[in-house]
Scaffold this motif. Structure first.
Motif, PDB file in Angstrom:
ATOM      1  N   VAL A  64      59.775  12.782   7.294  1.00  9.99           N
ATOM      2  CA  VAL A  64      59.385  13.384   6.012  1.00  9.99           C
ATOM      3  C   VAL A  64      59.828  12.494   4.864  1.00  9.99           C
ATOM      4  O   VAL A  64      59.067  12.256   3.913  1.00  9.99           O
ATOM      5  CB  VAL A  64      59.985  14.802   5.874  1.00  9.99           C
ATOM      6  CG1 VAL A  64      59.753  15.345   4.467  1.00  9.99           C
ATOM      7  CG2 VAL A  64      59.388  15.743   6.909  1.00  9.99           C
ATOM      8  N   ALA A 114      54.234  19.603   4.779  1.00 10.01           N
ATOM      9  CA  ALA A 114      53.426  20.264   5.811  1.00 10.01           C
ATOM     10  C   ALA A 114      53.657  19.620   7.172  1.00 10.01           C
ATOM     11  O   ALA A 114      53.728  20.325   8.200  1.00 10.01           O
ATOM     12  CB  ALA A 114      51.945  20.204   5.432  1.00 10.01           C
ATOM     13  N   VAL A 115      53.797  18.304   7.204  1.00 10.25           N
ATOM     14  CA  VAL A 115      54.109  17.610   8.456  1.00 10.25           C
ATOM     15  C   VAL A 115      55.470  18.068   8.986  1.00 10.25           C
ATOM     16  O   VAL A 115      55.636  18.335  10.179  1.00 10.25           O
ATOM     17  CB  VAL A 115      54.101  16.082   8.246  1.00 10.25           C
ATOM     18  CG1 VAL A 115      54.675  15.360   9.469  1.00 10.25           C
ATOM     19  CG2 VAL A 115      52.690  15.589   7.966  1.00 10.25           C
ATOM     20  N   SER A 126      54.064  14.290  -9.274  1.00 12.41           N
ATOM     21  CA  SER A 126      54.358  15.168  -8.139  1.00 12.41           C
ATOM     22  C   SER A 126      55.353  16.203  -8.624  1.00 12.41           C
ATOM     23  O   SER A 126      55.827  16.141  -9.743  1.00 12.41           O
ATOM     24  CB  SER A 126      54.955  14.375  -6.969  1.00 12.41           C
ATOM     25  OG  SER A 126      56.184  13.814  -7.354  1.00 12.41           O
ATOM     26  N   VAL A 185      53.242   9.421  -0.082  1.00 12.19           N
ATOM     27  CA  VAL A 185      52.446  10.553   0.379  1.00 12.19           C
ATOM     28  C   VAL A 185      52.850  11.753  -0.478  1.00 12.19           C
ATOM     29  O   VAL A 185      54.038  12.008  -0.660  1.00 12.19           O
ATOM     30  CB  VAL A 185      52.714  10.855   1.869  1.00 12.19           C
ATOM     31  CG1 VAL A 185      52.002  12.130   2.312  1.00 12.19           C
ATOM     32  CG2 VAL A 185      52.281   9.670   2.728  1.00 12.19           C
ATOM     33  N   SER A 228      62.802  17.394  -2.917  1.00 10.29           N
ATOM     34  CA  SER A 228      62.659  17.076  -1.499  1.00 10.29           C
ATOM     35  C   SER A 228      64.006  16.712  -0.886  1.00 10.29           C
ATOM     36  O   SER A 228      64.295  17.060   0.267  1.00 10.29           O
ATOM     37  CB  SER A 228      61.670  15.917  -1.311  1.00 10.29           C
ATOM     38  OG  SER A 228      60.375  16.293  -1.733  1.00 10.29           O
ATOM     39  N   LEU A 234      57.605   9.441   4.682  1.00  6.99           N
ATOM     40  CA  LEU A 234      56.288   9.773   4.134  1.00  6.99           C
ATOM     41  C   LEU A 234      56.327   9.861   2.611  1.00  6.99           C
ATOM     42  O   LEU A 234      55.448   9.338   1.923  1.00  6.99           O
ATOM     43  CB  LEU A 234      55.793  11.095   4.729  1.00  6.99           C
ATOM     44  CG  LEU A 234      55.345  11.063   6.192  1.00  6.99           C
ATOM     45  CD1 LEU A 234      55.016  12.471   6.670  1.00  6.99           C
ATOM     46  CD2 LEU A 234      54.144  10.148   6.370  1.00  6.99           C
ATOM     47  N   VAL A 249      53.212  17.885  -0.868  1.00  4.53           N
ATOM     48  CA  VAL A 249      52.643  18.990  -0.075  1.00  4.53           C
ATOM     49  C   VAL A 249      52.296  18.553   1.345  1.00  4.53           C
ATOM     50  O   VAL A 249      52.752  19.174   2.311  1.00  4.53           O
ATOM     51  CB  VAL A 249      51.425  19.604  -0.794  1.00  4.53           C
ATOM     52  CG1 VAL A 249      50.695  20.591   0.116  1.00  4.53           C
ATOM     53  CG2 VAL A 249      51.866  20.321  -2.074  1.00  4.53           C
ATOM     54  N   PRO A 250      51.496  17.498   1.562  1.00  2.00           N
ATOM     55  CA  PRO A 250      51.225  17.096   2.942  1.00  2.00           C
ATOM     56  C   PRO A 250      52.464  16.600   3.686  1.00  2.00           C
ATOM     57  O   PRO A 250      52.590  16.807   4.894  1.00  2.00           O
ATOM     58  CB  PRO A 250      50.177  15.980   2.802  1.00  2.00           C
ATOM     59  CG  PRO A 250      50.237  15.546   1.390  1.00  2.00           C
ATOM     60  CD  PRO A 250      50.683  16.719   0.605  1.00  2.00           C
ATOM     61  N   ALA A 251      53.398  15.949   2.970  1.00  2.43           N
ATOM     62  CA  ALA A 251      54.619  15.470   3.631  1.00  2.43           C
ATOM     63  C   ALA A 251      55.438  16.648   4.152  1.00  2.43           C
ATOM     64  O   ALA A 251      55.933  16.635   5.297  1.00  2.43           O
ATOM     65  CB  ALA A 251      55.450  14.632   2.664  1.00  2.43           C
ATOM     66  N   LEU A 310      56.550  26.169   0.357  1.00  8.14           N
ATOM     67  CA  LEU A 310      56.599  25.229   1.481  1.00  8.14           C
ATOM     68  C   LEU A 310      58.032  24.966   1.936  1.00  8.14           C
ATOM     69  O   LEU A 310      58.293  24.843   3.145  1.00  8.14           O
ATOM     70  CB  LEU A 310      55.927  23.905   1.095  1.00  8.14           C
ATOM     71  CG  LEU A 310      54.400  23.935   0.984  1.00  8.14           C
ATOM     72  CD1 LEU A 310      53.884  22.583   0.510  1.00  8.14           C
ATOM     73  CD2 LEU A 310      53.775  24.290   2.329  1.00  8.14           C
TER      74      LEU A 310
END
Length: 494
Positions: free
Chosen positions: A257, A272-273, A492, A265, A139, A260, A268-270, A89
């Motif tokens: 991001v 992805a946004v 996470s 959050v 991140s 989020l 992975v979804p963060a 990702l």
């Protein structure tokens, strides 16, 4: 596919593997690694495969069937799958943010407000604040760190210096954040109150940060008096202006991001946004074609401005760029899986326990065991789990509060993971920041100072807390040593 007749590894009887046989795969792997990587300057994949082969032969000799050995490999890989997903990702994030002009905008405005003389201090502090807020060093490095590399390189700073400052800041915040998975893991496995654990870590982390910032300030002052070319920075900014639509509105993407992730959050979804917004930015803000925007996700962003620095900065990212890292992670975890689930790592740890005579040797051994696990099993989660199982009862017998163990696990496990090129953290940093361990290790000052300070405290007795009748340091972990790593469920990925 695995052998259908294979029994799960955890159902097999435990086998005692002698120290010589247990250390043999690791020794062979290290020797082959030194020759291959240092002398021949090739990748670490083949040495890890050689180590896996030797470990398999030792396990087979010790009575394990091939089916059982396969299961060990698969269990090792399973532990790394969350990290593999994040790595892929991040490749998509970098490609889309490069093409969308997001990184260009971050670098452009960063060059306007930051000065080479305090840049290393500033990027370390910024990464520390962001990581503290979101609890994720990965991140932070994949977003703020990527932009920081671009800004610093545009200023003429060494890639190793910049990466080291980014890593120090990211791991400082991650280590002290109540949202961090490794912080919660270390506290939970040792049955230590989370905030007692964090407060106890302040004693090693804050001095390490102060010394790190002092070193970065000194390096920055020295560099500022050297070869920084203001005209080159101006030219780089102009080329970016010509090549991208620069806008402060694009900075909302990384901010979103970070928000989020801070709102818990999942990563992975963060991410992805962030990928989706970067893709839309390249398509509609930069006015690029659909084919080029999709290609940036797959193969990375491509640009040819004629300016060498700008081209090097922005020809990056994409899913393909992460496949080297993904393959290394999978190979490393097959090696680590055999060492852990066959009992070889336990045999090595048992020998290490024999040197424990007092508090100072116990804490030093804990830190050393965590680093050794990082090097052998290639995953920082295991570097916390395994030593916590091995040392918990010894800390209790010596009357030491569990917060001493939890701090040593973080100082020796979480922070040293970046110094192992084949560890998931080392390969992630190489793939994300583009700098290898040899380049950034001397400048990841906080990461190597924390273990040193922790050992000094152990020798002097400073901040080492004893158990009291009220259990003030938290009771020790009740987990049995034979417990399987499948019980580990990280909050996470880093």
């Amino acid at each position: 596919m695995s052998n259908p007749n294979t029994q799960p590894v955890e159902e097999q009887k435990e086998r005692n593997i002698g120290f010589f046989w247990a250390i043999l795969p690791l020794a062979v792997m290290i020797i082959v690694m030194l020759v291959t990587v240092v002398k021949l300057e090739e990748g670490p994949h083949v040495p890890l495969i050689v180590g896996t082969v030797i470990a398999s032969l030792v396990a087979y000799k010790s009575g394990f069937t091939w089916g059982e050995i396969e299961e060990m490999m698969y269990k090792g890989i399973k532990l790394a799958l969350p990290a593999v997903v994040i790595i892929m990702l991040v490749g998509l994030v970098i490609g889309s943010w490069m093409g969308g002009g997001i990184v260009a905008s971050m670098i452009y405005y960063g060059l306007k407000i930051l000065n080479p003389s305090f840049f290393l201090v500033a990027i370390c502090v910024i990464c520390g604040i962001v990581s503290l807020a979101i609890g994720s060093s990965w991140s932070t490095m994949g977003t703020i760190g990527v932009a920081g590399m671009g800004i610093g390189l545009s200023m003429g700073l060494s890639p190793g210096m910049i990466a080291g400052a980014v890593i120090s800041g990211a791991y400082f915040g991650d280590k002290l954040s109540p949202l961090s998975d490794t912080t919660n893991l270390a506290a939970g496995l040792t049955d230590t109150d989370l905030f007692d654990h964090i407060k106890h870590m302040l004693w090693t982390t804050i001095p390490a940060l102060v010394l790190s910032l002092g070193a970065y300030a000194f390096i920055g002052m020295k560099h500022a008096g050297g070869s920084v070319d203001a005209s080159e920075i101006a030219q780089t900014s102009a080329v970016m202006r010509e090549s991208f639509l620069i806008s402060p509105w694009l900075l909302l993407v990384p901010v979103l991001v970070i928000v989020l992730v801070a709102m818990k959050v999942p990563a992975v979804p963060a991410l992805a946004v962030g990928i989706f917004l970067g893709f839309l930015s390249q398509l509609f803000v930069q006015g690029d074609t659909l084919a080029h925007s999709l290609n940036a996700l797959q193969e990375g962003y491509k640009i040819n401005t004629g300016n060498t620095l700008v081209d090097e900065l922005f020809n990056r990212g994409g899913l393909d760029s992460m496949m080297y890292t993904v393959s290394m992670t999978l190979v490393a975890m097959t090696f680590g899986g055999i060492l852990e689930f066959s009992g070889m790592l336990k045999s090595i740890m048992n020998q290490l326990m024999k040197v424990v005579k007092n508090t100072s040797s116990l804490i030093a051994s804990t830190i050393g065991a965590a680093f050794l696990t990082n090097a052998t099993c290639s995953e920082q989660y295991i570097s916390i789990v395994v030593p916590s199982r091995m040392f918990a009862k010894t800390y209790q017998k010596m009357g030491l509060a569990s917060k001493n163990l939890s701090r040593a696990l973080e100082d020796g496990g979480t922070l040293t993971s970046v110094f192992v090129p084949w560890n998931t953290c080392g390969v992630f940093i190489f793939a994300t920041l583009g700098v290898g361990v040899a380049g950034y290790a001397p400048y990841a000052i906080l990461n190597f100072l924390c273990p040193i300070i922790s050992i000094i405290y152990a020798i002097t007795g400073f901040t080492i807390e004893k158990l009291d009748n009220g259990g003030g340091g938290g009771s020790q972990n009740k987990t049995e040593e034979k417990e399987d790593l499948d019980s580990l469920q990280p909050v996470s990925v880093k």
